[in-house]
Design a protein around this motif. Structure first.
Motif, PDB file in Angstrom:
ATOM      1  N   GLU A  36       0.836  -1.201   0.000  1.00 40.30           N
ATOM      2  CA  GLU A  36       0.000   0.000   0.000  1.00 40.30           C
ATOM      3  C   GLU A  36       0.872   1.253   0.000  1.00 40.30           C
ATOM      4  O   GLU A  36       1.896   1.317   0.673  1.00 40.30           O
ATOM      5  CB  GLU A  36      -0.906  -0.011   1.241  1.00 40.30           C
ATOM      6  N   MET A  37       0.445   2.241  -0.759  1.00 38.88           N
ATOM      7  CA  MET A  37       1.187   3.504  -0.818  1.00 38.88           C
ATOM      8  C   MET A  37       1.224   4.159   0.566  1.00 38.88           C
ATOM      9  O   MET A  37       0.215   4.240   1.253  1.00 38.88           O
ATOM     10  CB  MET A  37       0.504   4.433  -1.817  1.00 38.88           C
ATOM     11  N   GLU A  38       2.403   4.601   0.943  1.00 40.47           N
ATOM     12  CA  GLU A  38       2.593   5.245   2.248  1.00 40.47           C
ATOM     13  C   GLU A  38       1.929   6.632   2.268  1.00 40.47           C
ATOM     14  O   GLU A  38       2.165   7.449   1.377  1.00 40.47           O
ATOM     15  CB  GLU A  38       4.101   5.358   2.495  1.00 40.47           C
ATOM     16  N   ASP A  39       1.086   6.856   3.251  1.00 40.95           N
ATOM     17  CA  ASP A  39       0.455   8.156   3.494  1.00 40.95           C
ATOM     18  C   ASP A  39      -0.256   8.768   2.271  1.00 40.95           C
ATOM     19  O   ASP A  39      -0.179   9.974   2.022  1.00 40.95           O
ATOM     20  CB  ASP A  39       1.475   9.167   4.041  1.00 40.95           C
ATOM     21  N   TRP A  40      -0.959   7.908   1.549  1.00 41.76           N
ATOM     22  CA  TRP A  40      -1.712   8.387   0.377  1.00 41.76           C
ATOM     23  C   TRP A  40      -2.841   9.328   0.807  1.00 41.76           C
ATOM     24  O   TRP A  40      -3.363   9.209   1.900  1.00 41.76           O
ATOM     25  CB  TRP A  40      -2.299   7.204  -0.405  1.00 41.76           C
ATOM     26  N   ASN A  41      -3.180  10.266  -0.093  1.00 40.32           N
ATOM     27  CA  ASN A  41      -4.320  11.149   0.181  1.00 40.32           C
ATOM     28  C   ASN A  41      -5.453  10.867  -0.799  1.00 40.32           C
ATOM     29  O   ASN A  41      -5.252  10.155  -1.792  1.00 40.32           O
ATOM     30  CB  ASN A  41      -3.902  12.620   0.097  1.00 40.32           C
ATOM     31  N   CYS A  42      -6.621  11.409  -0.504  1.00 43.96           N
ATOM     32  CA  CYS A  42      -7.810  11.220  -1.346  1.00 43.96           C
ATOM     33  C   CYS A  42      -7.600  11.865  -2.724  1.00 43.96           C
ATOM     34  O   CYS A  42      -6.910  12.867  -2.855  1.00 43.96           O
ATOM     35  CB  CYS A  42      -9.011  11.852  -0.641  1.00 43.96           C
ATOM     36  N   CYS A  43      -8.231  11.287  -3.753  1.00 49.20           N
ATOM     37  CA  CYS A  43      -8.083  11.799  -5.123  1.00 49.20           C
ATOM     38  C   CYS A  43      -9.028  12.968  -5.395  1.00 49.20           C
ATOM     39  O   CYS A  43      -8.911  13.639  -6.410  1.00 49.20           O
ATOM     40  CB  CYS A  43      -8.354  10.684  -6.128  1.00 49.20           C
ATOM     41  N   GLY A  44     -10.009  13.160  -4.508  1.00 53.22           N
ATOM     42  CA  GLY A  44     -10.968  14.256  -4.719  1.00 53.22           C
ATOM     43  C   GLY A  44     -12.214  13.842  -5.471  1.00 53.22           C
ATOM     44  O   GLY A  44     -13.212  14.544  -5.459  1.00 53.22           O
ATOM     45  N   ALA A  45     -12.123  12.715  -6.168  1.00 50.55           N
ATOM     46  CA  ALA A  45     -13.246  12.153  -6.939  1.00 50.55           C
ATOM     47  C   ALA A  45     -13.977  13.221  -7.745  1.00 50.55           C
ATOM     48  O   ALA A  45     -13.350  14.115  -8.304  1.00 50.55           O
ATOM     49  CB  ALA A  45     -14.200  11.406  -6.011  1.00 50.55           C
ATOM     50  N   THR A  46     -15.297  13.126  -7.800  1.00 52.45           N
ATOM     51  CA  THR A  46     -16.026  14.108  -8.607  1.00 52.45           C
ATOM     52  C   THR A  46     -16.237  15.417  -7.836  1.00 52.45           C
ATOM     53  O   THR A  46     -16.570  16.433  -8.430  1.00 52.45           O
ATOM     54  CB  THR A  46     -17.414  13.558  -9.028  1.00 52.45           C
ATOM     55  N   ALA A  47     -16.020  15.385  -6.510  1.00 55.95           N
ATOM     56  CA  ALA A  47     -16.327  16.564  -5.697  1.00 55.95           C
ATOM     57  C   ALA A  47     -15.330  17.706  -5.900  1.00 55.95           C
ATOM     58  O   ALA A  47     -15.723  18.828  -6.225  1.00 55.95           O
ATOM     59  CB  ALA A  47     -16.386  16.171  -4.226  1.00 55.95           C
ATOM     60  N   THR A  48     -14.053  17.422  -5.711  1.00 57.29           N
ATOM     61  CA  THR A  48     -13.059  18.491  -5.826  1.00 57.29           C
ATOM     62  C   THR A  48     -13.029  19.058  -7.250  1.00 57.29           C
ATOM     63  O   THR A  48     -12.842  20.252  -7.445  1.00 57.29           O
ATOM     64  CB  THR A  48     -11.665  17.986  -5.412  1.00 57.29           C
ATOM     65  N   MET A  49     -13.236  18.156  -8.218  1.00 51.31           N
ATOM     66  CA  MET A  49     -13.287  18.603  -9.613  1.00 51.31           C
ATOM     67  C   MET A  49     -14.373  19.653  -9.815  1.00 51.31           C
ATOM     68  O   MET A  49     -14.276  20.514 -10.684  1.00 51.31           O
ATOM     69  CB  MET A  49     -13.557  17.377 -10.493  1.00 51.31           C
ATOM     70  N   SER A  50     -15.416  19.591  -9.008  1.00 50.52           N
ATOM     71  CA  SER A  50     -16.511  20.552  -9.135  1.00 50.52           C
ATOM     72  C   SER A  50     -16.238  21.844  -8.384  1.00 50.52           C
ATOM     73  O   SER A  50     -17.027  22.777  -8.450  1.00 50.52           O
ATOM     74  CB  SER A  50     -17.809  19.957  -8.581  1.00 50.52           C
ATOM     75  N   VAL A  51     -15.136  21.870  -7.635  1.00 51.62           N
ATOM     76  CA  VAL A  51     -14.873  23.042  -6.810  1.00 51.62           C
ATOM     77  C   VAL A  51     -13.628  23.797  -7.274  1.00 51.62           C
ATOM     78  O   VAL A  51     -13.647  25.010  -7.427  1.00 51.62           O
ATOM     79  CB  VAL A  51     -14.730  22.644  -5.321  1.00 51.62           C
ATOM     80  N   ASP A  52     -12.553  23.067  -7.490  1.00 48.35           N
ATOM     81  CA  ASP A  52     -11.291  23.730  -7.802  1.00 48.35           C
ATOM     82  C   ASP A  52     -10.383  22.837  -8.648  1.00 48.35           C
ATOM     83  O   ASP A  52      -9.913  21.798  -8.206  1.00 48.35           O
ATOM     84  CB  ASP A  52     -10.592  24.085  -6.474  1.00 48.35           C
ATOM     85  N   GLU A  53     -10.160  23.292  -9.859  1.00 47.02           N
ATOM     86  CA  GLU A  53      -9.395  22.540 -10.837  1.00 47.02           C
ATOM     87  C   GLU A  53      -7.928  22.356 -10.432  1.00 47.02           C
ATOM     88  O   GLU A  53      -7.352  21.278 -10.576  1.00 47.02           O
ATOM     89  CB  GLU A  53      -9.453  23.358 -12.118  1.00 47.02           C
ATOM     90  N   LYS A  54      -7.350  23.429  -9.900  1.00 45.42           N
ATOM     91  CA  LYS A  54      -5.930  23.371  -9.536  1.00 45.42           C
ATOM     92  C   LYS A  54      -5.709  22.409  -8.378  1.00 45.42           C
ATOM     93  O   LYS A  54      -4.704  21.709  -8.303  1.00 45.42           O
ATOM     94  CB  LYS A  54      -5.436  24.755  -9.110  1.00 45.42           C
ATOM     95  N   LYS A  55      -6.654  22.433  -7.461  1.00 49.99           N
ATOM     96  CA  LYS A  55      -6.564  21.566  -6.298  1.00 49.99           C
ATOM     97  C   LYS A  55      -6.530  20.091  -6.713  1.00 49.99           C
ATOM     98  O   LYS A  55      -5.768  19.299  -6.171  1.00 49.99           O
ATOM     99  CB  LYS A  55      -7.794  21.813  -5.421  1.00 49.99           C
ATOM    100  N   VAL A  56      -7.391  19.755  -7.672  1.00 42.36           N
ATOM    101  CA  VAL A  56      -7.441  18.368  -8.149  1.00 42.36           C
ATOM    102  C   VAL A  56      -6.091  17.952  -8.692  1.00 42.36           C
ATOM    103  O   VAL A  56      -5.567  16.880  -8.370  1.00 42.36           O
ATOM    104  CB  VAL A  56      -8.486  18.202  -9.279  1.00 42.36           C
ATOM    105  N   ALA A  57      -5.511  18.818  -9.519  1.00 41.48           N
ATOM    106  CA  ALA A  57      -4.206  18.497 -10.106  1.00 41.48           C
ATOM    107  C   ALA A  57      -3.163  18.364  -9.004  1.00 41.48           C
ATOM    108  O   ALA A  57      -2.299  17.484  -9.053  1.00 41.48           O
ATOM    109  CB  ALA A  57      -3.807  19.584 -11.097  1.00 41.48           C
ATOM    110  N   ALA A  58      -3.259  19.223  -7.978  1.00 41.52           N
ATOM    111  CA  ALA A  58      -2.258  19.203  -6.905  1.00 41.52           C
ATOM    112  C   ALA A  58      -2.364  17.942  -6.051  1.00 41.52           C
ATOM    113  O   ALA A  58      -1.356  17.275  -5.794  1.00 41.52           O
ATOM    114  CB  ALA A  58      -2.416  20.450  -6.028  1.00 41.52           C
ATOM    115  N   ILE A  59      -3.571  17.604  -5.613  1.00 41.74           N
ATOM    116  CA  ILE A  59      -3.681  16.435  -4.725  1.00 41.74           C
ATOM    117  C   ILE A  59      -3.367  15.140  -5.468  1.00 41.74           C
ATOM    118  O   ILE A  59      -2.751  14.235  -4.920  1.00 41.74           O
ATOM    119  CB  ILE A  59      -5.052  16.326  -3.995  1.00 41.74           C
ATOM    120  N   ASN A  60      -3.761  15.072  -6.732  1.00 40.02           N
ATOM    121  CA  ASN A  60      -3.405  13.886  -7.510  1.00 40.02           C
ATOM    122  C   ASN A  60      -1.920  13.875  -7.861  1.00 40.02           C
ATOM    123  O   ASN A  60      -1.315  12.819  -7.967  1.00 40.02           O
ATOM    124  CB  ASN A  60      -4.271  13.772  -8.768  1.00 40.02           C
TER     125      ASN A  60
END
Lengths: 296, 192
Positions: A36-60
């Motif tokens: 398992e990836m160490e300390d992985w974070n959420c991908c944002g799914a469809t929610a973050t994509m609906s709020v902030d484009e840059k954020k999605v690119a950053a968290i992914n």
């Protein structure tokens, strides 16, 4: 031989525990010890994509760079994670100014992403890398007599159509067939379950899921298998609402394809998360017993 | 049935709206729309929308900013990408719907108590602070924000079933290196 790091995503740790509980042992059986990836974070799914484009690119981008540090490609079983990561990957490697900005911000926090990572879905690896022949060899207990509607949903087959058809994919059907079960002709296999809409807008959700389940019932399926945690969740929880709204009595088990694989591989039934099903599985077990008897 | 005439005057239109949308990533091909309606016929949720996907595209091009951003249509898009892979003009319609959602949230004109918009915002908040989503807390916040205690009550049996099958976590999920993530998100803030 293992070039993959496992990215579970949030669902596999909560409502889709049985996905993880079946996918990891199945891959182990096939020679892939998935870490398992160490300390992985959420991908944002469809929610973050609906709020902030840059954020999605950053968290992914953070997830992709963690994989790059581990020098392994990502294996993402959840459909939403798979799509988010693939989308961000194509954005971050696109050479645009916007991408350069996100990459620079990642560098600021000590994460560099050169763009060497591939994101894959387990189904893709099973079909194209491991191959059906090897899977057939591992089958200890054929799932004879079991009729399965293979439901792919949306985000693994669209919009990135890397390994199967966006309208009528067949990889899961072939896989289920290799386990000795019988995939039914399932026209609704890539029709939407409503995703995050379903539970919030019951009217929409119950109708979409009724279409999916009705079609499976019509084709005589004993069970629907899927590859997406949210599809599984919707198909399960909508059944009581469908029963009320459309005055029908439906008890259609919804399982992850990997649970049936584990079963066919002869892994202990108790360890594959069958007890997590919200729909009773009695009829399915009975069918499997009978199917086995007929075979002998 | 009463027939009402709806007239929108040219001065109510926003000539910059199309260009604004085109600036969002993956939305630049919108000009190539031929109004064939393949998107609408491929959409599983079109019947619930106030404007069909085809109409929304035409309205973006026509500058109907107000009507488009207040429309339910983007929020009824379940991101199935069916329209997108079928569009003969290769327009990334699902991504355009995302751009509209972002714009509606940024300009604070999204349908206020519409659960999807609120949920997206709440989930974004949760994962910005903790790095991972926690379904229970997301649902609680959602019902609070949409002022729907009845909805929460109706969810109780399901919640119990999920607890029984070990599929509901009561704890708030979180990553270890929250500081790193927050720093990253702070530095990229401001994009829509």
């Amino acid at each position: 031989m293992n070039n993959y790091i496992y990215y579970p995503g949030c669902s596999a740790k909560t409502n889709a525990k049985h996905y993880e509980e079946s996918i990891l042992p199945v891959f182990k059986e096939l020679g892939f010890d998935l870490e398992e990836m160490e300390d992985w974070n959420c991908c944002g799914a469809t929610a973050t994509m609906s709020v902030d484009e840059k954020k999605v690119a950053a968290i992914n981008g953070r997830i992709l760079s963690l994989a790059e540090t581990a020098k392994k490609d990502i294996l993402a079983p959840c459909a939403a994670c798979y799509l988010s990561l693939k989308k961000a990957n194509s954005f971050l490697t696109g050479g645009t100014d916007q991408a350069a900005e996100i990459l620079a911000r990642l560098k600021d926090i000590g994460l560099e992403y050169k763009g060497t990572i591939e994101v894959k879905h387990p189904l893709e690896v099973l079909i194209n890398e491991i191959g059906l022949e090897k899977i057939k060899e591992k089958v200890q207990r054929k799932l004879s007599g079991l009729k399965v509607a293979c439901y792919y949903g949306c985000q693994v087959v669209r919009p990135f159509t890397n390994f199967d058809d966006p309208d009528y994919p067949e990889s899961m059907d072939k896989l289920i067939q290799a386990l000795g079960a019988e995939p039914v002709e399932y026209a609704a296999k890539t029709r939407c379950c409503g995703g995050a809409l379903a539970a919030n807008l019951e009217e929409v959700g119950s109708k979409l899921n009724y279409i999916l389940i009705k079609e499976a019932v019509k084709k005589g399926a004993d069970v629907i298998t899927t590859l997406c945690p949210l599809c599984l969740f919707n198909l399960e929880i909508m059944q009581s609402k469908i029963a009320k709204k459309y005055q029908v009595n439906i008890k259609m088990p919804i399982l992850f394809f990997s649970q049936l694989m584990g079963l066919a591989f002869g892994l202990p039934k108790e360890d594959l998360g069958f007890s997590r099903s919200l729909i009773p599985l009695k009829a399915m077990w009975k069918k499997l017993e009978n199917g086995g008897a007929n075979e002998q | 049935m009463e027939i009402q005439e709806k007239v929108i005057f040219e001065e109510e239109l926003d000539v910059n709206f199309l260009n604004d949308i085109k600036k969002a990533s993956l939305c630049e091909e919108i000009d190539r729309c031929i109004q064939c309606g393949t998107c609408t016929s491929s959409c599983p949720n079109a019947e619930y929308m106030d404007y069909s996907p085809r109409k929304i595209i035409a309205m973006i091009k026509g500058g109907f900013k107000d009507q488009v951003l207040k429309s339910f249509t983007p929020w009824l898009c379940s991101s199935c990408y069916n329209c997108q892979v079928r569009c003969p003009s290769k327009i990334k319609i699902t991504d355009i719907m995302y751009a509209l959602k972002r714009k509606a949230i940024a300009e604070n004109v999204y349908p206020v108590r519409f659960p999807i918009a609120v949920m997206d915002k709440e989930m974004d908040k949760i994962l910005t602070t903790s790095g991972r989503s926690s379904e229970l807390w997301l649902m609680l916040n959602l019902f609070l924000k949409t002022l729907n205690p009845l909805g929460l009550l109706k969810m109780a049996p399901l919640g119990l079933n999920l607890l029984k099958t070990g599929r509901l976590s009561l704890k708030k999920e979180s990553i270890k290196n929250k500081k790193q993530l927050r720093k990253l998100l702070k530095s990229v803030k401001g994009g829509t």
